[in-house]
Design a protein around this motif. Structure first.
Motif, PDB file in Angstrom:
ATOM      1  N   ILE A 245       1.116   3.235 -15.051  1.00  0.00           N
ATOM      2  CA  ILE A 245       0.937   2.811 -13.708  1.00  0.00           C
ATOM      3  C   ILE A 245       0.754   3.923 -12.809  1.00  0.00           C
ATOM      4  N   GLY A 246       1.627   4.998 -12.761  1.00  0.00           N
ATOM      5  CA  GLY A 246       1.418   6.138 -12.102  1.00  0.00           C
ATOM      6  C   GLY A 246       0.037   6.423 -11.925  1.00  0.00           C
ATOM      7  N   TYR A 247      -0.516   6.841 -13.028  1.00  0.00           N
ATOM      8  CA  TYR A 247      -2.002   7.429 -13.072  1.00  0.00           C
ATOM      9  C   TYR A 247      -2.850   6.436 -12.477  1.00  0.00           C
TER      10      TYR A 247
ATOM     11  N   GLU B 151      13.109   6.333 -17.763  1.00  0.00           N
ATOM     12  CA  GLU B 151      13.298   6.744 -16.321  1.00  0.00           C
ATOM     13  C   GLU B 151      11.974   7.233 -15.674  1.00  0.00           C
ATOM     14  N   SER B 152      11.268   7.159 -14.643  1.00  0.00           N
ATOM     15  CA  SER B 152      10.203   7.708 -14.029  1.00  0.00           C
ATOM     16  C   SER B 152      10.676   8.789 -13.056  1.00  0.00           C
ATOM     17  N   SER B 153       9.794  10.039 -13.075  1.00  0.00           N
ATOM     18  CA  SER B 153      10.256  11.077 -12.093  1.00  0.00           C
ATOM     19  C   SER B 153       8.987  11.299 -11.210  1.00  0.00           C
ATOM     20  N   PHE B 154       9.269  12.142 -10.003  1.00  0.00           N
ATOM     21  CA  PHE B 154       8.136  12.324  -9.066  1.00  0.00           C
ATOM     22  C   PHE B 154       7.389  13.464  -9.770  1.00  0.00           C
ATOM     23  N   VAL B 155       5.912  13.331  -9.763  1.00  0.00           N
ATOM     24  CA  VAL B 155       5.245  14.496 -10.348  1.00  0.00           C
ATOM     25  C   VAL B 155       4.357  15.190  -9.429  1.00  0.00           C
ATOM     26  N   GLY B 156       4.382  14.807  -8.195  1.00  0.00           N
ATOM     27  CA  GLY B 156       3.595  15.667  -7.282  1.00  0.00           C
ATOM     28  C   GLY B 156       2.014  15.261  -7.244  1.00  0.00           C
ATOM     29  N   PHE B 157       1.304  16.258  -7.507  1.00  0.00           N
ATOM     30  CA  PHE B 157      -0.280  16.030  -7.685  1.00  0.00           C
ATOM     31  C   PHE B 157      -0.778  15.745  -8.964  1.00  0.00           C
TER      32      PHE B 157
ATOM     33  N   ILE C 103       0.888  -1.266   0.054  1.00  0.00           N
ATOM     34  CA  ILE C 103      -0.152   0.129  -0.221  1.00  0.00           C
ATOM     35  C   ILE C 103       0.928   1.113  -0.004  1.00  0.00           C
ATOM     36  N   ALA C 104       1.825   1.232   1.120  1.00  0.00           N
ATOM     37  CA  ALA C 104       2.789   2.435   0.959  1.00  0.00           C
ATOM     38  C   ALA C 104       3.440   2.455  -0.531  1.00  0.00           C
ATOM     39  N   TYR C 105       3.840   1.459  -1.116  1.00  0.00           N
ATOM     40  CA  TYR C 105       4.462   1.555  -2.552  1.00  0.00           C
ATOM     41  C   TYR C 105       3.641   2.109  -3.467  1.00  0.00           C
ATOM     42  N   CYS C 106       2.285   1.696  -3.347  1.00  0.00           N
ATOM     43  CA  CYS C 106       1.435   2.380  -4.276  1.00  0.00           C
ATOM     44  C   CYS C 106       1.098   3.707  -4.328  1.00  0.00           C
ATOM     45  N   ALA C 107       0.924   4.047  -2.896  1.00  0.00           N
ATOM     46  CA  ALA C 107       0.936   5.506  -2.720  1.00  0.00           C
ATOM     47  C   ALA C 107       2.036   6.337  -3.166  1.00  0.00           C
ATOM     48  N   TYR C 108       3.481   5.802  -2.931  1.00  0.00           N
ATOM     49  CA  TYR C 108       4.554   6.685  -3.727  1.00  0.00           C
ATOM     50  C   TYR C 108       4.353   6.405  -5.107  1.00  0.00           C
ATOM     51  N   ILE C 109       3.734   5.345  -5.578  1.00  0.00           N
ATOM     52  CA  ILE C 109       3.791   5.522  -7.122  1.00  0.00           C
ATOM     53  C   ILE C 109       2.822   6.384  -7.963  1.00  0.00           C
ATOM     54  N   ALA C 110       1.639   6.563  -6.938  1.00  0.00           N
ATOM     55  CA  ALA C 110       0.613   7.402  -7.385  1.00  0.00           C
ATOM     56  C   ALA C 110       1.286   8.883  -7.480  1.00  0.00           C
TER      57      ALA C 110
END
Lengths: 286, 452
Positions: A257-259, A45-51, A27-34
């Motif tokens: 996956i992120g979305y 590569e993937s990157s952090f996109v906030g909200f 669940i924590a991993y999912c929350a991060y991927i979101a």
């Protein structure tokens, strides 16, 4: 923490570790991927996109459509269908003779025991254009139509009622069995009819079960995927695309996956809202 | 107490975990003498064409390379789930096999992700590579100019028609339309004279998925002056006349009720309905479809229909107004590729070479109704005679088109399917559907779009 409580905590530690590892971890991993733009393919590569993913969701007509359909599906099939029908069946079966009780119970529970995909195929065969329902309508000289095409969300809602009613029935059978006979008999002596006894005695006495049942039903229904996937794949168009199907399409068909995970988190939120409402109802009325 | 919906989250991950857990039991890299080969196993238990073929190659390979072993790792899943599982396996060195079966539909996407290894060094030293025709060599070539896969055949597309229905409708038995209008006219004639059959099937809408985009829409679009992608500008094309004309064709088919009933056309099982029911039972006049159809009707397939070759005729799909070269075909197919994280890439390429001896390649094409991408096999009379129709579809290879299978393509394909579905149900006009497509296209491709 003192020595004694440490020793006491020891036996639960394995369970705790397992829970953290296999439940909280994902669940924590999912929350991060979101909050990333992770894709299954097509990206190095993937990157952090906030909200960003959540912003996209609320501007996406298809997402809003999926939220709406999820609510329709849940209210129609779980709140109204499974719950009411389950209670009615349980009440009627209390009075029925033993063979009728066994037969009805058997049929209803069979629907429940069937794997989701099998149930999906059965109901696809029932509703499709050359299906059983239309054959029956033909026999009665009523107009037939392709139900999965004209009323997809109602067809899948019916399927969910068909499959899930047994659960409510079992819960209510147990609850009704616990009402002391003397109370119902006293009411009967006082001249209360069937409806009045139901309204003033039975319902208030099984209120707790109603709350629990509603909550479990709702949460189960929110996550229904296989049934709808087999029957309509969310179509035609997106007329039966509830949130789990929308999420699947985004994550695995469009590789985002992120979305998809962000949508899953939002679904979790919808479930929590329902749960909080039910818990509130339970607390104030009991 | 939100217990249940969280189950959705783990179930998402469960797929990922299951895929890695299942394959991790014998992580590649552990044994330098074993080559692990992943392939797509049919979900239909009665079909084991590929299993048999690979078992045969495994035997040959192990005999020719003493001490080396082949481990076959079947992945039993429908197309879209196969891609997902594969991609998850390719992400980690622990789970990546040595050789994978990749659809040309997604290979570029996986190349961009860095999942695959360029094969140019191997290909340069492999004389058989020169036997492959040029369009096929390009199928697994990435934007960086390197080649990442060896195609094991291709497919082409055309018009299948029912000679019995044509006779009843008074249409010629050696039918060959020259323009789109002639296709529609034949369908109208069938509708008028043989009213109880479906005149023309063109796959459409999201339920048919990629079949709608490729067998349906692109077979039309590539017969106009326009394309999906501009190779010189390296951009996707929006607002083209060809796009609207192709949508109009689809609209005409369903508005005039020349196609299957809309609710049937949008049934997720439409392909099975066409191949298993409509065509064999003589209920469909013309079907715009792929070269692989007879695979379903072969002995042992469960739906034998050996008489198909006398009952059905084949015609090229014409260009819009009959403009040169007169006929259109789209091609896809599968390739063998070596994962970037493979432990034994050299051995994996040796396995490809064993599969692609002329004799083995030919055996494979015949077994799976594939279309040869090797000129030596295509020229072999034994191959051409192996199955009716094979010559027709092999000749189309010269004038075929490959999809612009870049990373954005799957999303572009979905946008096409949505546009088609809109005009099929009549919910949107052609102009509106085309405009919606342009919007989705910009979103799917990060604005890598040129307006026509």
């Amino acid at each position: 923490m003192n020595r004694r409580s440490l020793v006491r905590a020891l036996p639960v530690t394995p369970a705790l570790v397992l829970l953290l590892l296999f439940l909280a971890g994902p669940i924590a991993y999912c929350a991060y991927i979101a909050f990333t733009d992770l894709q299954l393919t097509g990206q190095a590569e993937s990157s952090f996109v906030g909200f960003e993913n959540f912003r996209t969701a609320f501007q996406d007509e298809q997402f809003l459509n999926a939220v709406w359909l999820t609510l329709v599906f849940t209210v129609v099939s779980s709140l109204i269908g499974q719950n009411t029908l389950g209670l009615a069946l349980a009440a009627l079966m209390q009075r029925a003779s033993k063979p009728v009780r066994t037969l009805t119970g058997g049929i209803v529970i069979t629907a429940w025991v069937l794997p989701e995909v099998v149930a999906g195929f059965l109901l696809y065969a029932f509703f499709r254009k050359e299906g059983t329902l239309n054959a029956l309508l033909d026999l009665l000289h009523l107009p037939s139509q392709n139900w999965l095409f004209t009323l997809p969300i109602l067809a899948v809602s019916f399927a969910n009622v068909w499959r899930g009613t047994a659960f409510s029935m079992l819960v209510y059978t147990a609850a009704l069995g616990e009402i002391p006979k003397e109370i119902t008999e006293a009411a009967e002596v006082d001249g209360a009819g069937g409806w009045r006894r139901m309204w003033h005695i039975t319902l208030p006495m099984i209120r707790r079960s109603i709350g629990t049942n509603l909550m479990l039903n709702t949460l189960q229904t929110l996550s229904v995927f296989g049934l709808i996937w087999v029957m309509t794949r969310g179509g035609p168009g997106d007329k039966s695309q509830t949130l789990p199907l929308f999420m699947y399409e985004q994550a695995f068909q469009n590789s985002m996956i992120g979305y998809g995970t962000a949508v899953a988190l939002l679904l979790l939120l919808v479930g929590s809202v329902f749960s909080v409402v039910y818990m509130r109802l339970l607390r104030t009325e009991v | 107490m939100p217990v249940r919906p969280t189950a959705v989250l783990p179930s998402l991950l469960a797929t990922a975990l299951a895929a890695s857990a299942l394959t991790a039991c014998g992580g590649s890299g552990s044994d330098p003498d074993t080559v692990k080969v992943s392939f797509k196993q049919s979900t239909d238990n009665s079909i084991h064409v590929m299993d048999d073929y690979l078992a045969d190659i495994k035997k040959q390979f192990e005999k020719a390379n003493p001490g080396k072993k082949v481990e076959l790792v079947p992945i039993k899943a429908p197309d879209s789930e196969y891609y997902t599982k594969l991609q998850q396996m390719l992400r980690s060195a622990k789970t990546a096999p040595d050789l994978v079966y990749e659809d040309t539909f997604l290979i570029n996407s996986d190349i961009t992700s860095g999942y695959l290894k360029p094969l140019d060094a191997y290909l340069a030293k492999w004389p058989d590579w020169n036997r492959f025709i040029d369009t096929a060599k390009a199928a697994a070539k990435a934007e960086d100019g390197k080649t990442y896969g060896v195609p094991d055949g291709t497919d082409t597309r055309g018009l299948w028609y029912d000679k019995g229905i044509f006779a009843k409708a008074g249409l010629p038995s050696d039918w060959q339309p020259k323009t789109w209008d002639e296709v529609l006219d034949a369908a109208r004639t069938i509708k008028r004279r043989v009213p109880d059959v479906t005149p023309l099937n063109v796959y459409t809408g999201k339920p048919a998925g990629e079949a709608a985009a490729m067998q349906g829409f692109e077979m039309l679009l590539y017969g106009t002056e326009d394309r999906l992608y501009d190779d010189s500008a390296k951009k996707w094309i929006a607002g083209s006349q060809g796009f609207e004309d192709s949508l109009s064709f689809v609209e005409t088919v369903y508005r005039e009720k020349l196609g299957p009933d809309v609710s049937t056309a949008l049934d997720p099982n439409i392909q099975t309905i066409v191949r298993g029911d409509l065509l064999p039972k003589g209920k469909l006049g013309i079907d715009l479809d792929g070269s692989w159809l007879p695979q379903d009707w072969l002995p042992g397939s469960g739906h034998e229909w050996p008489e198909w070759s006398s009952k059905l005729g084949l015609a090229y799909m014409p260009t819009q107004h009959g403009q040169s070269p007169g006929k259109v075909s789209m091609s896809g197919g599968w390739t063998w590729a070596v994962p970037a994280k493979a432990a034994n890439p050299d051995l994996a390429f040796d396995f490809i070479r064993t599969m692609q001896t002329k004799a083995n390649a030919q055996k494979w094409y015949v077994a799976n109704s594939g279309i040869s991408v090797r000129e030596d096999v295509a020229a072999d009379p034994a191959y051409a005679k192996a199955q009716p129709g094979i010559k027709f579809f092999t000749d189309l290879v010269a004038s075929t088109h490959y999809r612009p299978a870049y990373p954005a393509y799957p999303k572009v394909s979905t946008a096409i399917q949505e546009a088609m579905e809109g005009v099929t149900t009549g919910d949107t006009s052609v102009e509106e559907a085309a405009r919606n497509y342009d919007d989705s296209l910009k979103e799917a491709t990060n604005d890598q779009v040129i307006e026509k």
